[in-house]
Design an enzyme around this catalytic site. Sequence first.
Site, PDB file in Angstrom:
ATOM      1  N   GLY A 186       0.819  -1.215   0.000  1.00 15.67           N
ATOM      2  CA  GLY A 186       0.000   0.000   0.000  1.00 15.67           C
ATOM      3  C   GLY A 186       0.846   1.256   0.000  1.00 15.67           C
ATOM      4  O   GLY A 186       0.583   2.204  -0.753  1.00 15.67           O
ATOM      5  N   ASP A 187       1.887   1.282   0.823  1.00 13.45           N
ATOM      6  CA  ASP A 187       2.809   2.418   0.850  1.00 13.45           C
ATOM      7  C   ASP A 187       3.523   2.577  -0.486  1.00 13.45           C
ATOM      8  O   ASP A 187       3.657   3.680  -1.018  1.00 13.45           O
ATOM      9  CB  ASP A 187       3.860   2.220   1.945  1.00 13.45           C
ATOM     10  CG  ASP A 187       3.328   2.463   3.348  1.00 13.45           C
ATOM     11  OD1 ASP A 187       2.221   3.005   3.470  1.00 13.45           O
ATOM     12  OD2 ASP A 187       4.009   2.093   4.310  1.00 13.45           O
ATOM     13  N   LEU A 188       4.000   1.454  -1.011  1.00 11.46           N
ATOM     14  CA  LEU A 188       4.771   1.508  -2.250  1.00 11.46           C
ATOM     15  C   LEU A 188       3.898   1.910  -3.435  1.00 11.46           C
ATOM     16  O   LEU A 188       4.297   2.734  -4.262  1.00 11.46           O
ATOM     17  CB  LEU A 188       5.430   0.152  -2.506  1.00 11.46           C
ATOM     18  CG  LEU A 188       6.417  -0.308  -1.419  1.00 11.46           C
ATOM     19  CD1 LEU A 188       6.857  -1.745  -1.660  1.00 11.46           C
ATOM     20  CD2 LEU A 188       7.626   0.614  -1.347  1.00 11.46           C
ATOM     21  N   SER A 191       3.151   5.572  -3.339  1.00 13.10           N
ATOM     22  CA  SER A 191       4.314   6.349  -3.783  1.00 13.10           C
ATOM     23  C   SER A 191       4.440   6.345  -5.298  1.00 13.10           C
ATOM     24  O   SER A 191       4.741   7.375  -5.913  1.00 13.10           O
ATOM     25  CB  SER A 191       5.592   5.784  -3.157  1.00 13.10           C
ATOM     26  OG  SER A 191       5.695   6.132  -1.793  1.00 13.10           O
ATOM     27  N   GLN A 218      -4.020   5.626  -0.193  1.00 11.30           N
ATOM     28  CA  GLN A 218      -3.513   4.254  -0.118  1.00 11.30           C
ATOM     29  C   GLN A 218      -4.621   3.254  -0.442  1.00 11.30           C
ATOM     30  O   GLN A 218      -4.385   2.264  -1.127  1.00 11.30           O
ATOM     31  CB  GLN A 218      -2.956   3.970   1.272  1.00 11.30           C
ATOM     32  CG  GLN A 218      -1.609   4.606   1.550  1.00 11.30           C
ATOM     33  CD  GLN A 218      -1.137   4.302   2.955  1.00 11.30           C
ATOM     34  OE1 GLN A 218      -1.825   4.612   3.926  1.00 11.30           O
ATOM     35  NE2 GLN A 218       0.030   3.727   3.088  1.00 11.30           N
TER      36      GLN A 218
END
Length: 415
Positions: A186-188, A191, A218
Amino acid sequence: MAPASAQSDSHSSADRRGPMSGVMVLDVTRVVAGPYCAMMFADLGATVIKVENPDDPDYTRTFPPMVDTAAGPASAFYAQYNRNKRGVTLDLRQETARAAFLKLVARADILVENFRPGVMEKLGLGYEVLKQVNPRLVYTAISGFGRTGPNASRPGYDNSGQAAGGLWSMNGYADRPPVRVGTIIGDLAASLYGAIGTLAALREAELTGLGQVVDISQQDSVLSLTENAVVRYTVANEVAGPLGNDHPFVRPYSQFACADGYVFFGGYTDKFWSITCEMFGEPQVAADPRIDTMEKRFDPAVYEAVVRPLLDRWFAARTKAELEAMAGDRVPLSAIKTIDEVIADPHIGARGMIVDVPMGEVSVAMLGLPIKLSNLGIQPHAGAPTLGEHNQTVFGDMLGMAEADIAAMCARKAE
């Protein structure tokens, strides 16, 4: 981990070239969803200034693994998402710090932040304020649930995105509870989408002179990774669930055990299936009327009764390396590699996906940039900044502030 070369030690983030050279980015983010987005811009040549609170810096500075340097332990996790940046300290709750920050905003092309919606507004630094200072500013906001909608104010982590975006419910095995994806997807993803949206908005700002807000959630980012789950439900009323290593309808397309581990094999088309049968010395199997078409092999009962046992028998007596060598460039077959095997993979090395980044007196191998540009070539990397490392460079050399004023503005408060 090896001693850093003199070239790496002396290399500066300001020396990097690339398609984003001349672009200035203010990075007001922490952890991964945000720092990674800004770091990609730095890798591509942008001047990225990471802004941290001197009393409450990015807490991934304490995340393992730690590297011993002359200046003390330093986090390789932090360095992996903050290389090639300049680092300054500002407590944006303070008036002098906000004034300096606004001077940076006036010069910037991009600002990336990953606070909950409303935090920057409470600091008096929301987009409506910043666009008065710099109308062409691209303001990228990455958050758990985005800037609009009934859940916008909720706190979010990677696991929040995986849970709320549906991915968690689809991962694992059908007879067991769902399992989170084994990385911070989710973070990646947030980004990556943040980088794409920012570049699109930057292109428009260059054409029109007007910036805008790039709003990245996200939850949205994770939902977009669920492949066919949405249309399976909206068209066929099927709710996607855990499938283990299998595909919902394509077969064979799964994990198979071999003599020394596991491989992925995806030879489901008639062409690949015929090549596979020949490759294992049984070309007549391709003409078996039970499995001689792709549609027949897709049938779950036929697959389990006929196709799967064949593949299990073929793979069981051979190693990963033997199977990859047999398949070559003829059929899709890949060893399921552990990270140490991936790092040692000659192809990964040839692609420049493991790079050396200086951390103090040593050089640490880290993830490289997966974006390959034919005109960019290979460049050495600058390390992640220590806390406030570039205060004098940014506030003194760039903004013309006096050294004493910089020291007073950037100092940590007494404990």
